[in-house]
Enzyme design. Sequence first.
Site, mmCIF file in Angstrom:
data_model
loop_
_atom_site.group_PDB
_atom_site.id
_atom_site.type_symbol
_atom_site.label_atom_id
_atom_site.label_comp_id
_atom_site.label_asym_id
_atom_site.label_seq_id
_atom_site.Cartn_x
_atom_site.Cartn_y
_atom_site.Cartn_z
ATOM 1 N N ASN A 144 -12.430 -3.181 1.094
ATOM 2 C CA ASN A 144 -11.405 -3.269 2.129
ATOM 3 C C ASN A 144 -11.943 -2.715 3.443
ATOM 4 O O ASN A 144 -12.313 -1.552 3.531
ATOM 5 C CB ASN A 144 -10.179 -2.448 1.701
ATOM 6 C CG ASN A 144 -9.130 -2.367 2.798
ATOM 7 O OD1 ASN A 144 -8.366 -3.292 2.995
ATOM 8 N ND2 ASN A 144 -9.082 -1.249 3.513
ATOM 9 N N GLU A 145 -12.044 -3.562 4.446
ATOM 10 C CA GLU A 145 -12.354 -3.147 5.818
ATOM 11 C C GLU A 145 -13.632 -2.319 5.946
ATOM 12 O O GLU A 145 -13.684 -1.355 6.717
ATOM 13 C CB GLU A 145 -11.178 -2.380 6.425
ATOM 14 C CG GLU A 145 -9.953 -3.234 6.650
ATOM 15 C CD GLU A 145 -8.877 -2.531 7.467
ATOM 16 O OE1 GLU A 145 -9.137 -1.426 7.968
ATOM 17 O OE2 GLU A 145 -7.770 -3.082 7.578
ATOM 18 N N CYS A 174 -6.523 1.173 2.820
ATOM 19 C CA CYS A 174 -7.494 2.254 2.984
ATOM 20 C C CYS A 174 -7.602 3.150 1.767
ATOM 21 O O CYS A 174 -8.664 3.715 1.509
ATOM 22 C CB CYS A 174 -7.122 3.074 4.212
ATOM 23 S SG CYS A 174 -7.512 2.243 5.774
ATOM 24 N N GLU A 205 0.862 -1.177 0.000
ATOM 25 C CA GLU A 205 0.000 0.000 0.000
ATOM 26 C C GLU A 205 0.896 1.224 0.000
ATOM 27 O O GLU A 205 1.960 1.237 0.638
ATOM 28 C CB GLU A 205 -0.919 0.030 1.219
ATOM 29 C CG GLU A 205 -1.802 1.270 1.252
ATOM 30 C CD GLU A 205 -2.899 1.212 2.308
ATOM 31 O OE1 GLU A 205 -3.811 2.046 2.250
ATOM 32 O OE2 GLU A 205 -2.841 0.336 3.187
#
Length: 823
Positions: free
Chosen positions: A376-377, A244, A54
């Site tokens: 994602n999350e 994120c 990332e």
Amino acid sequence: MTLRRLGLSALLAASLLAPAPGAAAAEPADYTIDVDTAGNGAKIDDSMYGVFFEDINQAADGGIYAELAQNRSFEFSAADNAKYTPLTGWDTSGSAKVQGDDGRLNERNRNYLALGANSSVTNKGFRTGIAVEKGKSYDFSVWARAEGNAPLTVSLADGEGALATARKVTARGGWAKYKASLTARRTSTTGRLTIASGSTPAGLDMVSLFPRDTYKGRPGGLRKDLAEKVEALHPGFVRFPGGCLVNTGSHQGYDAASGYERKRSYQWKDTVGPVETRATNANFWGYNQSYGLGYYEYFQFAEDIGAMPLPVVPAMVTGCGQNKATDDPALLKRHIQDTLDLIEFANGPASSKWGKVRAEMGHPKPFGLTHLGVGNEENLPDEFMARFKQYQAAIEAKHPEITIVSNSGPDDSGQTFDRAWQLNREAGVEMVDEHYYNSPRWFLENNDRYDAYDRGGPKVFLGEYASQDNKFGNALAEAAYMTGLERNADIVKLASYAPLLAGEGTVQWDPDMIWFDNTRSWGSANYEVQKLFMNNAGDSVVPSKASETPLTSGPITGGIGLSTWATSAAYDEVKVTGEGGEELFADDFSAGAGKWKPGTGTGAWAVQDGAYVQSDEAAENTLVTAGDPKWQNYDLKLKATKKSGKEGFLVAFGLKDTGNHYWWNLGGWGNTTSAVERTVDGGKETMLQKDTKIETGRAYDVEVKVRGRTVALYLDGEKWGEFTDDKKAEPFRQVVTRDKATGDLIVKVVNAQADAARTEISLGAGSSPGRRADVTTLTADPGAENTKDARPVKPERSVFDGVAERFAYTFPAHSVTFLRIKE
């Protein structure tokens, strides 16, 4: 003996774990390992261990993307960081102004520099400056335009003078690319790149300086030492680009018809094609990303290191604390089509629309994409799944060969996690991405996490995990946990430590696997563990069983605490009583707050209107403490009122110190949920979670009952929840695998305690081991940490000449040991 709840350093100390003492050769073994060499365990896929990249900690620009010029296209903006301007990273002399008019290089490259006559502009590079090495060549390029001929002088220098012979390029007419080569006369870490004009003004854009010695020698490629450190892991997959930054920000993206969306989610079409046509973007982590490292480069890097590419696309539900779902059907449809186009870009023939783009970039052959993550999350599991199903249906209809990866939110447990898993099972999802960052103790306690997972349900991709520090003790706990991942390789199909890279001085998140500055890079202790496991995974698990450490645990003990997080709150009528009703502590604040001590030292605490009030809404973790660390079996009661701010209040118990305690976090995470968290050496994990939110101005009755290792919690007289913290932090873990290619039996043992562990290993009757074993050992003090100047954690190789059907081996204190035995 008692296993107390303390931090990692204490946990690994002999006085707390109290393992059986080391034994001489003639004495009984401390441990036994029984291996069923005739049995068959789970198959371990070649892709099991991989890396997650990332763009965090300036991992791309200023990191693995080898560009040496910062803000090369003058696109930095306050939208990226409040401190940024289009000239961040630059110094100017004379007339130099950033323009954003119709004379720009192209529609996506919004700004350019108008350099006046007899003026100059100097790029300061990343961090300390531009690093060059004597005798090495550096490739300069710039896009420029001028009315007539505009000679430009390009130079490299530092405070001591010139670093290379200056070069000249001459801009003529409209926008064109000009190149020059600079060879360093001496080594420097503080270089500056300067472009000076003569008597004719010029427009400049995409000012670039690359080392010629990049990974695989590719122009405009990757920083060699960092790419080679990743390659040395031999990862089975590369997950990218996040994280994120995938699913946060606007999902609109760039659209010439409707306008330029400056701050948007990561969208792959922004990142392909010539670099000068790629639109820059605000990075979620507070800086700018140039997209010079884009989807094509990610696919290419995965191919170079023999890894499976695993891209992740936005799910149209923001995560990472934003918690918003997109309700625009047309926008959702567009992103689903973008995902189908991505598969075509990766796998389509060169004659297809997006396959042609790939081919024109230099790769006619398909990349062979097999797995793709969506989202994602996300903290909104129902909203996420409603949109995920639309992606799932579209992808399966056109590309049934692609494995679509879902996720289970940002934590290892709790209501969001449970609901997400329920929905994933109901939707027939093939693979679910789990993320968690927990304390070393959690990793020692949860080796059996996947033993009870449904063998008929979705497989697990452990996409992000780490134990919250880069010390060897953390790496030991992770190694112990990884033995459980391998034992359950039929469930855990993919696993990657996270994050991968961190630039020194530009860190938003740690720990990290590989660290670097402008000239050097170094693998953390965690890197050494990951490398050892990745390079010795084997092909299948061999059934084995080890004896356990004789550990016992006493009751939860400790004092109490009050805290807030970005919130003003008032506390009153605090009372602690023993289980027999005797009063241990009481404070109604009528005599001030003298019974309380500052913990983390932040916040503005004062007695107001007969209550203890923390009034600073911006302060985080304002813990104040009271009581006796020896308290056990007690009841804590108090009144708490949120006055203003983003969250609720935090009530601590079982408090040893500010880094070791439990707290009830009511109205946490932006007042979206509540949880009990356990903190060990500053590392937190969730013990219990419920979707409770806190109202402003309302007085709540809070009660915590501690009995032994069980805690019951009450809110306004009603039982909110209960948990028992009785897992044992087993310090001795092992797994055995077989490598078909070499015929080796690989015995992997983690001894995360302060004494050596003499172990009797039985390979079973009828096994035919060779006498010699190749041994690789990682051992160091648990507090040891690899740095740029020292590498205390590194593999030591030796030969053990004593293997038999039954033999003894002493595993050093604080060690990870791999024995490769020829069968």
